[in-house]
Motif scaffolding. Structure first.
Motif, PDB file in Angstrom:
ATOM      1  N   UNK A  29       0.744  -1.241  -0.030  1.00  0.00           N
ATOM      2  CA  UNK A  29       0.045  -0.025  -0.022  1.00  0.00           C
ATOM      3  C   UNK A  29       0.737   1.294  -0.166  1.00  0.00           C
ATOM      4  N   UNK A  30       2.190   1.361  -0.546  1.00  0.00           N
ATOM      5  CA  UNK A  30       2.893   2.244  -0.685  1.00  0.00           C
ATOM      6  C   UNK A  30       3.154   2.864  -2.032  1.00  0.00           C
ATOM      7  N   UNK A  31       2.746   1.893  -3.161  1.00  0.00           N
ATOM      8  CA  UNK A  31       3.187   2.332  -4.611  1.00  0.00           C
ATOM      9  C   UNK A  31       1.825   2.506  -5.500  1.00  0.00           C
ATOM     10  N   UNK A  32       1.945   2.542  -6.717  1.00  0.00           N
ATOM     11  CA  UNK A  32       1.057   2.764  -7.723  1.00  0.00           C
ATOM     12  C   UNK A  32      -0.062   1.885  -7.718  1.00  0.00           C
ATOM     13  N   UNK A  33       0.584   0.427  -7.672  1.00  0.00           N
ATOM     14  CA  UNK A  33      -0.593  -0.724  -7.644  1.00  0.00           C
ATOM     15  C   UNK A  33      -0.004  -1.719  -6.844  1.00  0.00           C
ATOM     16  N   UNK A  34      -0.963  -2.572  -6.294  1.00  0.00           N
ATOM     17  CA  UNK A  34      -0.696  -3.633  -5.540  1.00  0.00           C
ATOM     18  C   UNK A  34      -1.904  -4.705  -5.560  1.00  0.00           C
ATOM     19  N   UNK A  74      -3.865  -7.838   7.797  1.00  0.00           N
ATOM     20  CA  UNK A  74      -2.710  -6.928   7.756  1.00  0.00           C
ATOM     21  C   UNK A  74      -2.152  -6.613   9.064  1.00  0.00           C
ATOM     22  N   UNK A  75      -1.401  -7.572   9.477  1.00  0.00           N
ATOM     23  CA  UNK A  75      -0.945  -7.410  10.898  1.00  0.00           C
ATOM     24  C   UNK A  75       0.008  -6.222  11.159  1.00  0.00           C
ATOM     25  N   UNK A  76       0.848  -5.837  10.268  1.00  0.00           N
ATOM     26  CA  UNK A  76       1.591  -4.838  10.555  1.00  0.00           C
ATOM     27  C   UNK A  76       1.203  -3.598   9.532  1.00  0.00           C
ATOM     28  N   UNK A  77       0.002  -3.543   9.106  1.00  0.00           N
ATOM     29  CA  UNK A  77      -0.381  -2.378   8.269  1.00  0.00           C
ATOM     30  C   UNK A  77      -0.075  -1.171   9.146  1.00  0.00           C
ATOM     31  N   UNK A  78       0.646  -0.202   8.462  1.00  0.00           N
ATOM     32  CA  UNK A  78       0.635   1.007   8.791  1.00  0.00           C
ATOM     33  C   UNK A  78       0.100   2.434   8.184  1.00  0.00           C
ATOM     34  N   UNK A  79      -0.834   1.819   7.338  1.00  0.00           N
ATOM     35  CA  UNK A  79      -1.480   3.025   6.299  1.00  0.00           C
ATOM     36  C   UNK A  79      -0.682   2.919   4.874  1.00  0.00           C
ATOM     37  N   UNK A  80      -1.394   3.889   4.097  1.00  0.00           N
ATOM     38  CA  UNK A  80      -0.944   4.063   2.883  1.00  0.00           C
ATOM     39  C   UNK A  80      -0.036   5.188   2.753  1.00  0.00           C
ATOM     40  N   UNK A  81       0.674   5.151   1.578  1.00  0.00           N
ATOM     41  CA  UNK A  81       1.380   6.472   1.274  1.00  0.00           C
ATOM     42  C   UNK A  81       0.499   7.176   0.491  1.00  0.00           C
ATOM     43  N   UNK A  82       0.614   8.567   0.563  1.00  0.00           N
ATOM     44  CA  UNK A  82      -0.432   9.563  -0.340  1.00  0.00           C
ATOM     45  C   UNK A  82      -0.290   9.081  -1.858  1.00  0.00           C
ATOM     46  N   UNK A  83       0.799   8.666  -2.288  1.00  0.00           N
ATOM     47  CA  UNK A  83       1.062   8.251  -3.715  1.00  0.00           C
ATOM     48  C   UNK A  83      -0.092   6.924  -3.763  1.00  0.00           C
ATOM     49  N   UNK A  84      -0.028   6.145  -3.058  1.00  0.00           N
ATOM     50  CA  UNK A  84      -0.839   5.031  -3.007  1.00  0.00           C
ATOM     51  C   UNK A  84      -2.545   5.335  -3.080  1.00  0.00           C
TER      52      UNK A  84
END
Length: 184
Positions: free
Chosen positions: A47-52, A111-121
């Motif tokens: 959840x940090x990049x353009x697509x996933x 999403x055990x270690x989920x820390x949120x999305x980047x703004x880009x994502x």
């Protein structure tokens, strides 16, 4: 589509960018890299990049929002439908990156270690929704529904997660699903 709706859509995206920036969301991933595709779910880069793997869910959002526009806003211009869809999608992107929702994801989903999305994502997720909306506006209903089902089954098979399970786990967590998802 009338230019005022395009400007409205762009304004919603810009406002979302600045709200997420104000929430101290990172613009890009901590690695400083930008990838078109990042396919490792259990990773700090998810959840940090353009697509996933969650991109199909956002495309399906576009399908659903177009359908809702057809049902609820049929008498209004499709530009309004799109802006309403973007408000919903961007509202979710903002809520999804709040501490309460991040903690909820961590506690009840895979999403055990989920820390949120980047703004880009987040902005790209909204644009993927627009792509789904655009597709649904031009494709036959059965084709759109068929693609949504294929996306759901494919991501379920590949990562043991999809839009349906995400909604279930956020609203009514089922321990058996969480255990099954964690058995990767």
């Amino acid at each position: 589509m009338d230019k005022k709706w395009i400007w409205g859509a762009l304004a919603i995206l810009v406002l979302t960018f600045f709200i997420l920036l104000g929430m101290d969301r990172p613009i890009i991933s901590a690695s400083g890299e930008i990838y078109f595709w990042h396919g490792v779910v259990q990773s700090s880069e998810n959840s940090q990049h353009i697509s996933d793997w969650y991109t199909p869910s956002h495309i399906i959002h576009g399908f659903i929002f177009y359908g809702l526009g057809y049902l609820l806003l049929r008498r209004y211009p499709k530009g309004l439908w799109l802006c309403a869809a973007l408000l919903l999608e961007c509202g979710w992107e903002i809520a999804e990156n709040s501490p309460a929702v991040i903690d909820r994801y961590r506690s009840v989903t895979m999403a055990f270690g989920y820390s949120g999305d980047s703004i880009l994502n987040s902005i790209c997720d909204a644009l993927w929704m627009v792509a789904g909306f655009w597709f649904a506006s031009r494709a036959p209903v059965l084709l759109t529904v068929g693609i949504a089902v294929i996306f759901e089954l494919f991501t379920l098979y590949m990562i043991r997660d999809n839009l349906t399970l995400n909604v279930i786990m956020l609203l009514w967590p089922i321990d058996a699903i969480k255990q099954w998802q964690g058995a990767i």
